[in-house]
Every structure is written in C-alpha cells, then in structure tokens.
Design a protein around this motif. Sequence first.
Motif, PDB file in Angstrom:
ATOM      1  N   LYS A  45       0.872  -1.113   0.428  1.00 31.67           N
ATOM      2  CA  LYS A  45      -0.414  -0.573  -0.131  1.00 31.67           C
ATOM      3  C   LYS A  45       0.745   1.038  -0.156  1.00 31.67           C
ATOM      4  CE  LYS A  45      -3.552   1.478   2.041  1.00 31.67           C
ATOM      5  NZ  LYS A  45      -4.909   2.109   3.127  1.00 31.67           N
ATOM      6  N   ARG A  46       1.657   1.355   0.832  1.00 30.10           N
ATOM      7  CA  ARG A  46       2.420   2.143   1.385  1.00 30.10           C
ATOM      8  C   ARG A  46       3.805   2.276  -0.988  1.00 30.10           C
ATOM      9  NH1 ARG A  46       4.858   0.437   6.346  1.00 30.10           N
ATOM     10  NH2 ARG A  46       6.329  -0.863   4.535  1.00 30.10           N
ATOM     11  N   ALA A  47       4.086   1.173  -1.004  1.00 27.15           N
ATOM     12  CA  ALA A  47       4.961   1.799  -2.211  1.00 27.15           C
ATOM     13  C   ALA A  47       3.401   2.151  -3.744  1.00 27.15           C
ATOM     14  CB  ALA A  47       5.160   0.426  -3.061  1.00 27.15           C
ATOM     15  N   LYS A  48       2.301   1.513  -3.648  1.00 24.28           N
ATOM     16  CA  LYS A  48       1.164   2.227  -4.222  1.00 24.28           C
ATOM     17  C   LYS A  48       1.133   3.436  -4.371  1.00 24.28           C
ATOM     18  CE  LYS A  48      -1.290  -1.725  -5.675  1.00 24.28           C
ATOM     19  NZ  LYS A  48      -2.554  -2.644  -4.817  1.00 24.28           N
ATOM     20  N   GLU A  49       1.376   4.079  -3.214  1.00 20.61           N
ATOM     21  CA  GLU A  49       0.926   5.721  -2.671  1.00 20.61           C
ATOM     22  C   GLU A  49       2.114   6.495  -2.782  1.00 20.61           C
ATOM     23  OE1 GLU A  49       0.237   6.117   2.159  1.00 20.61           O
ATOM     24  OE2 GLU A  49      -2.080   5.252   1.099  1.00 20.61           O
ATOM     25  N   ARG A  50       3.123   5.806  -2.954  1.00 19.44           N
ATOM     26  CA  ARG A  50       4.685   6.942  -3.212  1.00 19.44           C
ATOM     27  C   ARG A  50       4.391   6.717  -4.804  1.00 19.44           C
ATOM     28  NH1 ARG A  50       8.204   3.280   0.275  1.00 19.44           N
ATOM     29  NH2 ARG A  50       7.921   4.276   2.421  1.00 19.44           N
ATOM     30  N   ALA A  51       4.048   5.653  -5.695  1.00 19.93           N
ATOM     31  CA  ALA A  51       4.082   5.591  -6.859  1.00 19.93           C
ATOM     32  C   ALA A  51       2.970   6.510  -7.482  1.00 19.93           C
ATOM     33  CB  ALA A  51       4.247   4.063  -7.718  1.00 19.93           C
ATOM     34  N   VAL A  52       2.167   6.542  -7.227  1.00 21.88           N
ATOM     35  CA  VAL A  52       0.901   7.589  -7.226  1.00 21.88           C
ATOM     36  C   VAL A  52       1.410   9.521  -7.107  1.00 21.88           C
ATOM     37  CG1 VAL A  52      -1.128   8.635  -6.853  1.00 21.88           C
ATOM     38  CG2 VAL A  52      -1.037   6.403  -6.653  1.00 21.88           C
ATOM     39  N   MET A  53       2.212   9.052  -5.556  1.00 16.96           N
ATOM     40  CA  MET A  53       2.621  11.107  -5.807  1.00 16.96           C
ATOM     41  C   MET A  53       3.759  10.805  -6.320  1.00 16.96           C
ATOM     42  SD  MET A  53       2.156  13.054  -3.217  1.00 16.96           S
ATOM     43  CE  MET A  53       2.002  12.925  -1.401  1.00 16.96           C
ATOM     44  N   ALA A  54       4.447  10.110  -6.648  1.00 17.39           N
ATOM     45  CA  ALA A  54       5.655  10.794  -7.528  1.00 17.39           C
ATOM     46  C   ALA A  54       5.594  11.525  -8.903  1.00 17.39           C
ATOM     47  CB  ALA A  54       6.403   9.416  -7.577  1.00 17.39           C
ATOM     48  N   GLN A  55       3.959   9.766  -9.352  1.00 20.40           N
ATOM     49  CA  GLN A  55       3.691  10.539 -10.531  1.00 20.40           C
ATOM     50  C   GLN A  55       2.536  12.269 -10.656  1.00 20.40           C
ATOM     51  OE1 GLN A  55       0.505   7.737 -11.659  1.00 20.40           O
ATOM     52  NE2 GLN A  55       0.412   7.808 -13.846  1.00 20.40           N
ATOM     53  N   MET A  56       1.741  12.561  -9.668  1.00 19.17           N
ATOM     54  CA  MET A  56       2.044  13.672  -9.191  1.00 19.17           C
ATOM     55  C   MET A  56       2.711  14.924  -9.135  1.00 19.17           C
ATOM     56  SD  MET A  56      -1.076  14.808  -6.395  1.00 19.17           S
ATOM     57  CE  MET A  56       0.374  14.947  -5.256  1.00 19.17           C
ATOM     58  N   LYS A  57       3.580  14.527  -8.873  1.00 16.75           N
ATOM     59  CA  LYS A  57       5.090  15.893  -8.497  1.00 16.75           C
ATOM     60  C   LYS A  57       5.651  15.865 -10.037  1.00 16.75           C
ATOM     61  CE  LYS A  57       5.693  15.604  -3.863  1.00 16.75           C
ATOM     62  NZ  LYS A  57       5.729  16.741  -3.726  1.00 16.75           N
ATOM     63  N   GLU A  58       5.790  14.719 -10.610  1.00 20.10           N
ATOM     64  CA  GLU A  58       6.081  15.006 -12.593  1.00 20.10           C
ATOM     65  C   GLU A  58       4.997  16.027 -13.204  1.00 20.10           C
ATOM     66  OE1 GLU A  58       9.088  13.679 -14.757  1.00 20.10           O
ATOM     67  OE2 GLU A  58       8.761  13.622 -13.154  1.00 20.10           O
ATOM     68  N   LYS A  59       3.739  15.155 -12.805  1.00 13.93           N
ATOM     69  CA  LYS A  59       2.907  16.333 -13.786  1.00 13.93           C
ATOM     70  C   LYS A  59       2.684  17.017 -12.665  1.00 13.93           C
ATOM     71  CE  LYS A  59      -0.725  16.416 -16.526  1.00 13.93           C
ATOM     72  NZ  LYS A  59      -0.466  16.503 -17.382  1.00 13.93           N
ATOM     73  N   GLU A  60       3.074  17.850 -11.776  1.00 18.46           N
ATOM     74  CA  GLU A  60       2.837  19.157 -11.053  1.00 18.46           C
ATOM     75  C   GLU A  60       4.032  19.699 -12.316  1.00 18.46           C
ATOM     76  OE1 GLU A  60       2.705  18.875  -7.608  1.00 18.46           O
ATOM     77  OE2 GLU A  60       0.764  18.803  -7.203  1.00 18.46           O
ATOM     78  N   LYS A  61       5.148  18.951 -11.655  1.00 23.45           N
ATOM     79  CA  LYS A  61       6.467  19.899 -12.553  1.00 23.45           C
ATOM     80  C   LYS A  61       7.143  20.124 -14.000  1.00 23.45           C
ATOM     81  CE  LYS A  61      11.398  18.394 -12.594  1.00 23.45           C
ATOM     82  NZ  LYS A  61      12.812  17.105 -12.874  1.00 23.45           N
ATOM     83  N   GLU A  62       5.867  19.302 -14.865  1.00 27.80           N
ATOM     84  CA  GLU A  62       5.594  18.994 -16.684  1.00 27.80           C
ATOM     85  C   GLU A  62       5.012  20.185 -16.452  1.00 27.80           C
ATOM     86  OE1 GLU A  62       3.278  17.363 -18.718  1.00 27.80           O
ATOM     87  OE2 GLU A  62       4.922  15.878 -18.579  1.00 27.80           O
ATOM     88  N   MET A  63       3.741  20.672 -15.759  1.00 28.25           N
ATOM     89  CA  MET A  63       2.823  21.679 -15.996  1.00 28.25           C
ATOM     90  C   MET A  63       3.101  22.988 -14.744  1.00 28.25           C
ATOM     91  SD  MET A  63      -0.674  20.027 -14.154  1.00 28.25           S
ATOM     92  CE  MET A  63      -1.276  21.859 -14.332  1.00 28.25           C
ATOM     93  N   LYS A  64       4.680  23.049 -14.343  1.00 27.58           N
ATOM     94  CA  LYS A  64       5.303  23.980 -14.271  1.00 27.58           C
ATOM     95  C   LYS A  64       6.259  24.988 -14.998  1.00 27.58           C
ATOM     96  CE  LYS A  64       4.845  24.187  -8.480  1.00 27.58           C
ATOM     97  NZ  LYS A  64       5.519  23.698  -7.453  1.00 27.58           N
ATOM     98  N   GLU A  65       7.299  23.957 -15.448  1.00 24.68           N
ATOM     99  CA  GLU A  65       7.848  24.197 -17.347  1.00 24.68           C
ATOM    100  C   GLU A  65       7.165  24.371 -17.869  1.00 24.68           C
ATOM    101  OE1 GLU A  65       9.609  20.069 -17.395  1.00 24.68           O
ATOM    102  OE2 GLU A  65      11.311  20.581 -15.543  1.00 24.68           O
TER     103      GLU A  65
END
Length: 118
Positions: A45-65
């Motif tokens: 469950k923690r691994a899934k949450e981390r993967a989802v969080m990493a994906q969200m952070k990547e999307k945020e970074k892309e949007m900011k760029e």
Amino acid sequence: MSDNEAPSLVPAGPTKTLGMRKNGKQWHEQKKAFRPTKGLTTFEKRAKERAVMAQMKEKEKEMKEEKEATRKEKIDKIREKRAKKEEKARYEKMAETMHRKRVERLKRKEKRNKLINS
C-alpha cells in the motif's frame, strides 16, 4: 413514522452513559485504548501511494515548466517589441538631421554588422 414528521437526531437504540470520571476531571476527553499498530499500513500500500505521489509530482513539474516557458516566451516578445520600437525611434531621429537615403544606407550597414557579430 409518517411523511410530515421530521427525523429525530437522537438515536433510537439504547445509549451508553459513561458516568462520572474517577479523578473528577469531567472536562477532559475520555482516554482510548493504546494500540501502537493501528496506523501501520502494508508495504504494498505504501509503495502504491509513493508511486501515485511520484506521478503527481512529475505532472506538477511538467505543468510548472510549461507555464514558465509560456511566461518566458511572453517576456521575450515584449523585449523584442521594445527593441524594435527603440530602433525605429533612433532611425527617425537620425532622419531628422540626415538625408533619407543616407539613413537607409546606415540601416543596411548596421544589419550586415549585426549578422556578422551574432
């Protein structure tokens, strides 16, 4: 219960009364049982949450760029526009004192120099 009656907020079943606290401090909150393993989750469950969080952070970074790129593009356009306006004003000022053909020759000469230097 009929349709026109309002639902009551009091539960219908028997209620548990806690009574008086032993130490006499009724204003304090009731203590609950200490369960140290209550908040723990499985590794999957923690691994899934981390993967989802990493994906969200990547999307945020892309949007900011993307936002930053559009902002810089806008700034560059404004700078180019101002530079053109200043150059035009400079040539107009030169045209007041010099002959038109001489100003045009100077323009061509400056453009050649800009191409060579850049």
